[in-house]
Design an enzyme around this catalytic site. Structure first.
Site, PDB file in Angstrom:
ATOM      1  N   GLU A  35       0.801  -1.189  -0.160  1.00 42.79           N
ATOM      2  CA  GLU A  35      -0.057   0.045   0.018  1.00 42.79           C
ATOM      3  C   GLU A  35       0.860   1.160   0.002  1.00 42.79           C
ATOM      4  O   GLU A  35       1.808   1.259   0.627  1.00 42.79           O
ATOM      5  CB  GLU A  35      -0.713  -0.062   1.280  1.00 42.79           C
ATOM      6  CG  GLU A  35      -2.070  -1.042   1.162  1.00 42.79           C
ATOM      7  CD  GLU A  35      -2.930  -0.953   2.312  1.00 42.79           C
ATOM      8  OE1 GLU A  35      -3.558  -1.940   2.680  1.00 42.79           O
ATOM      9  OE2 GLU A  35      -3.056  -0.007   3.173  1.00 42.79           O
ATOM     10  N   CYS A  69       3.067   8.177   2.048  1.00 42.07           N
ATOM     11  CA  CYS A  69       3.373   7.247   2.976  1.00 42.07           C
ATOM     12  C   CYS A  69       3.799   6.072   2.071  1.00 42.07           C
ATOM     13  O   CYS A  69       2.897   5.573   1.616  1.00 42.07           O
ATOM     14  CB  CYS A  69       2.199   7.091   3.974  1.00 42.07           C
ATOM     15  SG  CYS A  69       2.607   5.990   5.049  1.00 42.07           S
ATOM     16  N   CYS A  78       4.790  -7.711   7.806  1.00 42.27           N
ATOM     17  CA  CYS A  78       5.496  -7.200   8.873  1.00 42.27           C
ATOM     18  C   CYS A  78       5.430  -8.425   9.930  1.00 42.27           C
ATOM     19  O   CYS A  78       4.523  -8.904  10.177  1.00 42.27           O
ATOM     20  CB  CYS A  78       4.987  -5.983   9.213  1.00 42.27           C
ATOM     21  SG  CYS A  78       6.185  -5.203  10.756  1.00 42.27           S
ATOM     22  N   CYS A  81       2.591  -6.046  16.248  1.00 45.03           N
ATOM     23  CA  CYS A  81       1.953  -4.982  16.922  1.00 45.03           C
ATOM     24  C   CYS A  81       0.546  -5.385  17.073  1.00 45.03           C
ATOM     25  O   CYS A  81      -0.109  -5.700  16.077  1.00 45.03           O
ATOM     26  CB  CYS A  81       2.245  -3.699  16.437  1.00 45.03           C
ATOM     27  SG  CYS A  81       4.084  -3.422  16.422  1.00 45.03           S
ATOM     28  N   CYS A 120      -2.258  -3.484  14.931  1.00 42.58           N
ATOM     29  CA  CYS A 120      -1.946  -3.157  13.736  1.00 42.58           C
ATOM     30  C   CYS A 120      -2.503  -4.108  12.605  1.00 42.58           C
ATOM     31  O   CYS A 120      -2.489  -5.282  12.547  1.00 42.58           O
ATOM     32  CB  CYS A 120      -0.408  -2.890  13.341  1.00 42.58           C
ATOM     33  SG  CYS A 120       0.115  -2.824  11.797  1.00 42.58           S
ATOM     34  N   CYS A 158      -3.823   1.515   8.134  1.00 42.97           N
ATOM     35  CA  CYS A 158      -2.798   1.023   7.094  1.00 42.97           C
ATOM     36  C   CYS A 158      -2.801  -0.730   6.904  1.00 42.97           C
ATOM     37  O   CYS A 158      -2.674  -1.493   8.054  1.00 42.97           O
ATOM     38  CB  CYS A 158      -1.310   1.542   7.378  1.00 42.97           C
ATOM     39  SG  CYS A 158      -0.003   0.770   6.368  1.00 42.97           S
TER      40      CYS A 158
HETATM   41  S1  SF4 Z   1       2.769  -1.217  13.630  1.00 44.25           S
HETATM   42 FE1  SF4 Z   1       2.307  -2.786  11.965  1.00 44.25          FE
HETATM   43  S2  SF4 Z   1       3.593  -2.318  10.262  1.00 44.25           S
HETATM   44 FE2  SF4 Z   1       4.510  -1.109  12.210  1.00 44.25          FE
HETATM   45  S3  SF4 Z   1       5.885  -2.456  12.949  1.00 44.25           S
HETATM   46 FE3  SF4 Z   1       4.049  -2.906  14.091  1.00 44.25          FE
HETATM   47  S4  SF4 Z   1       3.230  -4.638  13.158  1.00 44.25           S
HETATM   48 FE4  SF4 Z   1       4.733  -3.468  11.747  1.00 44.25          FE
END
Ligand code: SF4
Length: 354
Positions: free
Chosen positions: A97, A110, A117, A121, A124, A341
């Site tokens: 994205e 962005c 990833c 987190c 997220c 995101c």
């Molecule tokens: S917020 Fe999302 S994209 Fe950013 S490091 Fe944490 S898991 Fe990865």
């Protein structure tokens, strides 16, 4: 990890000097490298056939031996506030994205730095799909090219870059630094280093390394909690790099670069948004030249959290400011086009999976 541009086939990731060497190694004049570099990024040609300063034979031999893996916009969503969210297809069929945001001063983009990833987190959407690979420097650069192509204003151009899309940028360190240097180059996008913001979940050794690069970019550290106990529930990275060494690394970054670090704090109702949390945050940061960016969280259906109310966000900000720490609330944009995101990409992958 070796940078992808060391692969001679990955021509879009090369610096100007590397493109000159690439040409010389093949018995071609070095200035063809400079012409290619400028054509790719400053003039944003779609393929070699548009490089009019090249002889036809060179254009054709390059096109047949090494096609340019330009990103394609799989879908483009335009929000009412002018935000443009693009699901971009990579040459291997995977998706990332890229988001273009309009501001008073012009446009920012962005960009994503990885396909998925691994940081996990808890709040997220991007991390719901694990990393399958790093993006090359050329693929990150090409997001800026694509963003420039999509700006509706003919005279507009991207003037700021946030590395805050899908992925942990400092987990793809070499390609990210190469991207920034090429985008900064006068024949690239000619963007000042101060116009880049790199976001990180807090990879402490990489912050020390970045401080030595002599590229004074802004560092945005995802903090999201004022204590290790709470942060570990939200961000597994805290087990490897707890808050105290992380803040030490940020102080070092400020001393080396003169750039004030921004701490990102997504407010989750009843989780990290109490008055006490705000005071704990100021205990951590007061007396140190930094900035706190409060982020109204965008709900992700798979996660159990709720966003804090507007009133709570403002109360939190007031406490932080009263304790002398600079603090702003991030403006919400693109609300009508899958704002969080990673959501577009995940939806696309779900549609494609059997
Ligand atoms: S917020 Fe999302 S994209 Fe950013 S490091 Fe944490 S898991 Fe990865």
């Amino acid at each position: 990890m070796a940078r992808a541009s060391q692969d001679s086939q990955d021509i879009m990731s090369l610096s100007q000097e590397e493109m000159i060497s690439w040409m010389l190694e093949r018995g071609l004049p070095g200035y063809r490298g400079t012409q290619l570099f400028e054509a790719l990024w400053r003039r944003r040609v779609q393929d070699y056939h548009e490089i009019s300063s090249w002889p036809k034979q060179l254009r054709e031999s390059m096109a047949s031996s090494l096609p340019l893996p330009r990103l394609e916009a799989a879908t483009v969503h335009r929000g009412r506030d002018g935000t443009i969210k693009v699901l971009a297809r990579l040459h291997d069929g995977q998706h990332i994205e890229t988001v273009v945001l309009p501001h008073d001063y012009g446009y920012s983009v962005c960009v994503s730095t990885q396909v998925g990833c691994n940081m996990g987190c808890a709040f997220c959407a991007s991390g719901l799909l694990k990393r399958t690979r790093n993006l090359t420097a050329g693929e990150i650069l090409d997001q800026v090219r694509l963003a420039n192509d999509l700006i509706p204003d003919e005279n507009g151009a991207i003037s700021r870059v946030d590395l805050m899309g899908i992925g942990e940028p400092l987990d793809n360190y070499d390609n990210v630094v190469q991207f920034i240097k090429v985008a900064h180059h006068p024949l690239g996008f000619h963007l000042g280093y101060r116009h880049f913001t790199v976001s990180t979940s807090g990879l402490v050794p990489a912050i020390y390394r970045l401080a030595q690069e002599e590229i004074p970019i802004t560092l945005a550290v995802s903090l999201h909690a004022p204590t290790d106990e709470l942060r570990r529930q939200l961000m597994p990275i805290d087990k490897a790099y707890p808050i105290d060494p992380l803040i030490e690394a940020c102080k070092h970054y400020f001393e080396k670069t003169g750039r004030r670090v921004s701490f990102e704090y997504a407010l989750l109702a009843g989780v990290n948004d109490s008055d006490e949390n705000a005071r704990q945050l100021t205990d951590l940061l007061s007396g140190y030249s930094c900035h706190v960016n409060l982020i109204p969280w965008n709900p992700v259906p798979e996660h159990p959290f709720q966003p804090s109310s507007k009133k709570r966000v403002e109360a939190f900000q007031r406490i932080v400011q009263e304790h002398g720490v600079s603090c702003t609330i991030r403006k919400e944009m693109g609300q009508d086009i899958e704002a969080a995101c990673g959501q577009l990409r995940r939806r696309e992958e779900e549609l494609l999976s059997p």
